[in-house]
Scaffold this active site. Structure first.
Site, short mmCIF file in Angstrom:
data_model
loop_
_atom_site.label_atom_id
_atom_site.label_comp_id
_atom_site.label_asym_id
_atom_site.label_seq_id
_atom_site.Cartn_x
_atom_site.Cartn_y
_atom_site.Cartn_z
N ASN A 9 0.61 -1.36 0.17
CA ASN A 9 -0.09 0.44 -0.33
C ASN A 9 0.91 1.08 0.20
OD1 ASN A 9 -1.65 1.84 0.26
ND2 ASN A 9 -2.74 1.00 2.71
N LYS A 11 0.22 3.95 -0.37
CA LYS A 11 -0.57 5.84 0.09
C LYS A 11 -0.39 6.61 -0.51
CE LYS A 11 -0.49 3.31 4.76
NZ LYS A 11 0.06 3.42 6.05
N HIS A 98 -9.76 0.72 5.29
CA HIS A 98 -8.16 1.12 5.91
C HIS A 98 -8.15 2.10 7.34
CE1 HIS A 98 -4.02 2.72 6.57
NE2 HIS A 98 -3.54 1.59 6.10
N GLU A 100 -7.28 4.56 8.42
CA GLU A 100 -6.80 5.62 8.00
C GLU A 100 -7.57 6.43 7.15
OE1 GLU A 100 -3.01 5.58 5.49
OE2 GLU A 100 -1.95 4.60 7.41
N GLU A 165 -4.77 -4.79 11.19
CA GLU A 165 -3.83 -3.96 10.30
C GLU A 165 -4.27 -3.01 12.24
OE1 GLU A 165 -2.18 -2.38 7.11
OE2 GLU A 165 -3.96 -1.66 7.07
N GLY A 171 2.09 2.82 10.83
CA GLY A 171 3.73 3.64 10.74
C GLY A 171 4.04 4.44 11.88
N SER A 206 4.08 -1.35 10.53
CA SER A 206 5.25 -1.45 11.11
C SER A 206 5.59 -2.66 10.47
CB SER A 206 5.37 -1.14 12.30
OG SER A 206 4.80 -0.15 12.45
#
Ligand code: 13P
Length: 256
Positions: A9, A11, A98, A100, A165, A171, A206
């Site tokens: 991904n 992003k 996701h 985010e 996730e 991250g 991560s």
């Protein structure tokens, strides 16, 4: 049997030139693994690069995916992208849910289910992302949160891939331990009932070339959804090899 998958991904990163170089490098490195049908490799570039990356990947076993889609078939939705447009660009998969987008953009469980449904109608495989925040984990709410997230999608999950996730791992450099991931994957698989044996469940958060082998060694971890480390061709390619060589016999792949 279910598929071992490694997903990158990207992003909102990379210039077009960087994106095309990365795609070409992954394509070349992936050929050995993907041709042996051991691992499915999927790249999720930003929308503006889909067409060009699709051309780079043409004829290779590396698959193309998009990072999101709109839930409507078409219409007056300025700035949005439909499932059929993604199919036109050569996409076979799409991320939905996701964190985010859940947490950063307020996407609800119901909206995510509508997006997954639209994707399936168009022939795309949704990669449904779920995961708890750090506060939810600390208050022992992980399972409740996961159940709430998958509930509106339950009837579709047999045709999706799942990605666990944990929000606190994305991250942050704070990867889940193999045991933590294994426990959640087992919980998610149990919710899938008879479809549990065929739905890939990936871990994301991560992941990198150092920690991937221990996570991939868990039988319930069918692969990874990689963010930052997928931007480095050498690291991502190494992870393909690590997944190919991982022992989780319960997740050994025969291409569908
Ligand atoms: P990182 O690998 O950068 O933590 O991101 C994970 C992720 O969000 C993949 O979708």
């Amino acid at each position: 049997m279910r598929t071992k998958m490694l997903c990158g991904n990207w992003k909102m990163n990379l210039s077009k030139t960087e994106a095309l170089t990365l795609a070409a490098n992954v394509r070349d490195a992936a050929a050995a693994y993907a041709e042996a049908e051991a691992v499915q490799c999927v790249l999720f570039p930003p929308f503006p690069y889909l067409d060009a990356v699709s051309s780079v990947l043409e004829g290779s076993p590396v698959m193309l995916g998009a990072q999101t889609l709109h839930e409507a078939e078409s219409g007056a939705y300025t700035g949005e992208v439909s499932a059929s447009m993604l199919v036109d660009m050569g996409c076979e998969l799409v991320l939905v849910g996701h964190s985010e987008r859940r947490h950063g953009l307020g996407e609800s469980d119901a909206l995510i289910a509508a997006k997954a449904s639209r994707a399936l109608e168009a022939g795309l495989t949704p990669v449904v992302c779920v995961g708890e925040t750090g506060a939810e984990r600390e208050s022992d709410a992980t399972e409740v949160v996961l159940l709430r997230q998958i509930e509106p999608l339950k009837h579709m999950l047999a045709r999706c891939a799942l990605a666990y996730e944990p929000v606190w791992a994305i991250g942050t450099g704070q990867v889940a331990t193999p045991e933590e991931a294994e426990a959640v994957h087992a919980f998610l698989r149990a919710q899938l009932g008879e479809n549990g044996a065929s739905v890939p469940i990936l871990y994301g958060g991560s992941l990198n070339g150092d920690n991937a082998p221990s996570l991939f060694s868990k039988p319930g971890v069918d692969g990874g959804l990689v963010g930052g480390a997928s931007l480095k061709a050498e690291v991502f390619s190494r992870m393909l090899g690590q997944l190919r060589n991982s022992s989780g016999e319960d997740s050994f792949h025969v291409h569908a």
